[in-house]
Each structure stands twice: as C-alpha cells, then as structure tokens.
Design a protein around this motif. Structure first.
Motif, short mmCIF file in Angstrom:
data_model
loop_
_atom_site.label_atom_id
_atom_site.label_comp_id
_atom_site.label_asym_id
_atom_site.label_seq_id
_atom_site.Cartn_x
_atom_site.Cartn_y
_atom_site.Cartn_z
N ALA A 15 0.83 -1.20 0.00
CA ALA A 15 0.00 0.00 0.00
C ALA A 15 0.87 1.26 0.00
N ALA A 16 1.95 1.23 0.78
CA ALA A 16 2.85 2.38 0.81
C ALA A 16 3.49 2.61 -0.55
N ALA A 17 3.91 1.52 -1.20
CA ALA A 17 4.51 1.64 -2.53
C ALA A 17 3.50 2.20 -3.54
N LEU A 18 2.25 1.77 -3.41
CA LEU A 18 1.22 2.24 -4.33
C LEU A 18 0.97 3.74 -4.15
N VAL A 19 0.87 4.17 -2.90
CA VAL A 19 0.64 5.59 -2.62
C VAL A 19 1.81 6.44 -3.12
N LEU A 20 3.04 6.00 -2.85
CA LEU A 20 4.22 6.74 -3.29
C LEU A 20 4.30 6.79 -4.81
N THR A 21 3.93 5.70 -5.47
CA THR A 21 3.95 5.68 -6.93
C THR A 21 2.96 6.68 -7.51
N VAL A 22 1.75 6.70 -6.96
CA VAL A 22 0.74 7.65 -7.44
C VAL A 22 1.21 9.08 -7.23
N LEU A 23 1.78 9.36 -6.05
CA LEU A 23 2.28 10.71 -5.78
C LEU A 23 3.40 11.09 -6.75
N ALA A 24 4.31 10.14 -7.02
CA ALA A 24 5.39 10.42 -7.96
C ALA A 24 4.85 10.71 -9.36
N GLY A 79 8.14 -0.23 -8.10
CA GLY A 79 7.64 1.14 -7.97
C GLY A 79 8.36 2.09 -8.90
N LEU A 80 9.68 1.96 -9.01
CA LEU A 80 10.44 2.81 -9.92
C LEU A 80 10.05 2.54 -11.37
N ALA A 81 9.84 1.27 -11.70
CA ALA A 81 9.40 0.94 -13.06
C ALA A 81 8.02 1.51 -13.35
N SER A 82 7.18 1.58 -12.32
CA SER A 82 5.86 2.17 -12.49
C SER A 82 5.95 3.65 -12.84
N SER A 107 15.49 5.06 -14.02
CA SER A 107 15.65 3.76 -14.69
C SER A 107 16.96 3.09 -14.30
N VAL A 108 18.04 3.87 -14.17
CA VAL A 108 19.32 3.28 -13.77
C VAL A 108 19.24 2.75 -12.34
N THR A 109 18.57 3.48 -11.46
CA THR A 109 18.41 3.01 -10.08
C THR A 109 17.66 1.68 -10.05
N ALA A 110 16.60 1.58 -10.84
CA ALA A 110 15.83 0.33 -10.90
C ALA A 110 16.68 -0.82 -11.42
N LEU A 111 17.54 -0.54 -12.40
CA LEU A 111 18.38 -1.59 -12.97
C LEU A 111 19.48 -2.01 -12.00
N VAL A 112 20.06 -1.04 -11.29
CA VAL A 112 21.11 -1.37 -10.32
C VAL A 112 20.56 -2.23 -9.19
N LEU A 113 19.35 -1.92 -8.75
CA LEU A 113 18.73 -2.70 -7.67
C LEU A 113 18.44 -4.13 -8.10
N ASP A 114 18.47 -4.39 -9.40
CA ASP A 114 18.25 -5.75 -9.88
C ASP A 114 19.30 -6.71 -9.31
N GLY A 115 20.52 -6.21 -9.17
CA GLY A 115 21.56 -7.05 -8.59
C GLY A 115 21.50 -7.11 -7.08
N VAL A 116 20.86 -6.12 -6.46
CA VAL A 116 20.80 -6.06 -5.00
C VAL A 116 19.84 -7.10 -4.44
N ASP A 117 18.63 -7.22 -5.06
CA ASP A 117 17.66 -8.15 -4.50
C ASP A 117 18.14 -9.59 -4.58
N GLY A 118 18.83 -9.95 -5.66
CA GLY A 118 19.36 -11.30 -5.77
C GLY A 118 20.42 -11.58 -4.73
N ALA A 119 21.30 -10.59 -4.51
CA ALA A 119 22.35 -10.76 -3.51
C ALA A 119 21.76 -10.90 -2.11
N ILE A 120 20.73 -10.13 -1.81
CA ILE A 120 20.08 -10.21 -0.50
C ILE A 120 19.40 -11.57 -0.32
N ALA A 121 18.75 -12.05 -1.39
CA ALA A 121 18.08 -13.35 -1.31
C ALA A 121 19.08 -14.46 -1.01
#
Length: 239
Positions: A15-24, A79-82, A107-121
């Motif tokens: 819900a927080a991501a949805l609200v922030l996306t709409v505001l952005a 959210g960034l992709a949205s 877009s670059v932030t969204a792409l960089v985070l692609d490697g972060v979520d896998g590393a965290i998992a």
C-alpha cells in the motif's frame, strides 16, 4: 528458506509503494510541457498504477506465501518501473521528453537494484523460484517500457528489444518443448543486463542520435543471439 511473514506487513508495504507511486506520477505531471489534458493525465497515472498493481497481484498469488527482504527491494524496483511507465505515457503524448536526467536516474536506479535483491536473497537464504520469476518479469516489463521510450529517439524498430521476452512466451505456448527449464547461463544474464543499460542510457539528454541508434542495434543483436541460442538448446533437448 525465509519464514512466512504476517500478510499485514506485506500489505502495508504494498500500500505504501502504491501511494508513493501515485504521488510520484502526479508530481511528474507537473513537469509536462505542454500540460497533458485531463484524460491524458489520467491515462499516465493509471498506467503507472496498473504496472504496480500487476506486480502486487503476482506477489499475492505466490504459494507458499513467503515474503523476505529481497522482495522488498524488488517491490521498490517495481515502484520505480511504475514511475517510468507514467513517464513513457507522457512522452507518447508529447508532454515530456524521451531524454531526461530524471528518467535516466530512475531507470538506472531500478536496474542497479536488480543485482541487489538477488544478492540479498542469497545472503538471507531466502531464494525461491517464485521470487526469481517475479524478479525476471519485472525486468522484462521495465525493458519493454524503456524500449517504447527509446523508440521515440532512434525509431520504432528498437521496440523489438522489449518484445523479445513476450515473443518467447508466445513461442512457449505454441511450442511445448520451449517450456523446459534452461540451464544457467552467465552470458544470458550479461546480455539482459546490457540491454537494460543500453535502453536506459538512450534516455540520457547528452546521448546523440547516432550513438543511441548504434548502441540499440548492438543491444538488439546480442538479444537476438541470446534468444536464438536458448531456442536451439530447447530444440536439441526435445530430440
């Protein structure tokens, strides 16, 4: 495997991501020149919101219902992709430029985070097939959005870069042997990351047309090679 978390926590973050996306998206509307019409503004915000809602729907259908820290990072990426999706719609309306520092940064932030979520998992021992698939589909959707934006810079032929994943899914529906799991390939991952980087780079205001077109052509060539190689592997497995 990470323990299941209360659905309330997952719902609160969604819900927080949805609200922030709409505001952005609403804030982005204020940057448009000329200002988009009422229906155009609604379409832009709706497109960005729909992207995130589809992601949240996929997350809620996961079985078993497990939600780890890597999923939170993927949610941020969605959210960034949205927001990129909202920007894309506004570029189609002529209200925003296809090349912008803001779009490049998002877009670059969204792409960089692609490697972060896998590393965290991997670090938290919470990797799962469902999480990997959701992550991959988020990547594919973002690349499609960026290809639509890039098409307004170099030409609509680059849209094939964003459609390749979905053409492959269509091929799986028509050709059952393509549904077999593919062996791990670092080359496949590298090509996908390169493709995303190229499309994001094209949104940079200082990138000239000829360089953007050359990079997009190279990226599309690599993507065609990667998918063709996978198809040949799947066809060989069916013999």
């Amino acid at each position: 495997m990470s323990p299941a978390v209360p659905p309330l926590r997952m719902g609160a973050q969604g819900a927080a991501a949805l609200v922030l996306t709409v505001l952005a998206c609403v804030l982005i509307l204020g940057q448009g020149s000329p200002r988009p019409s009422g229906p155009g503004a609604v379409a832009a915000v709706a497109a960005g919101t729909a992207f995130l809602l589809v992601f949240l729907a996929g997350l809620s259908r996961r079985r078993p219902r497990r939600y780890g820290p890597a999923d939170t990072v993927t949610l941020v990426r969605a959210g960034l992709a949205s927001v990129c999706t909202c920007w894309m719609v506004l570029t189609l309306q002529g209200a925003l430029p296809a090349q912008s520092w803001w779009l490049l940064g998002i877009s670059v932030t969204a792409l960089v985070l692609d490697g972060v979520d896998g590393a965290i998992a991997r670090r938290t021992a919470s990797s799962s097939g469902a999480g990997g698939r959701l992550d991959a589909e988020t990547d594919a959707a973002l690349i499609l959005v960026l290809s639509v934006v890039a098409a307004q810079v170099v030409g609509w032929w680059v849209l094939l870069s964003g459609l390749m994943r979905y053409l492959f899914l269509l091929g799986q529906w028509l050709r059952p042997r393509w549904r077999r799991p593919l062996p791990y390939s670092q080359a496949r991952r590298t090509v996908a990351a390169t493709q995303g980087g190229i499309l994001a780079g094209i949104t940079g205001p200082v990138v000239p047309w000829w360089l953007a077109a050359l990079a997009a052509a190279v990226g599309l060539g690599l993507l065609l090679w990667s998918f063709s190689r996978d198809v040949l592997v799947l066809e060989a497995q069916g013999r």
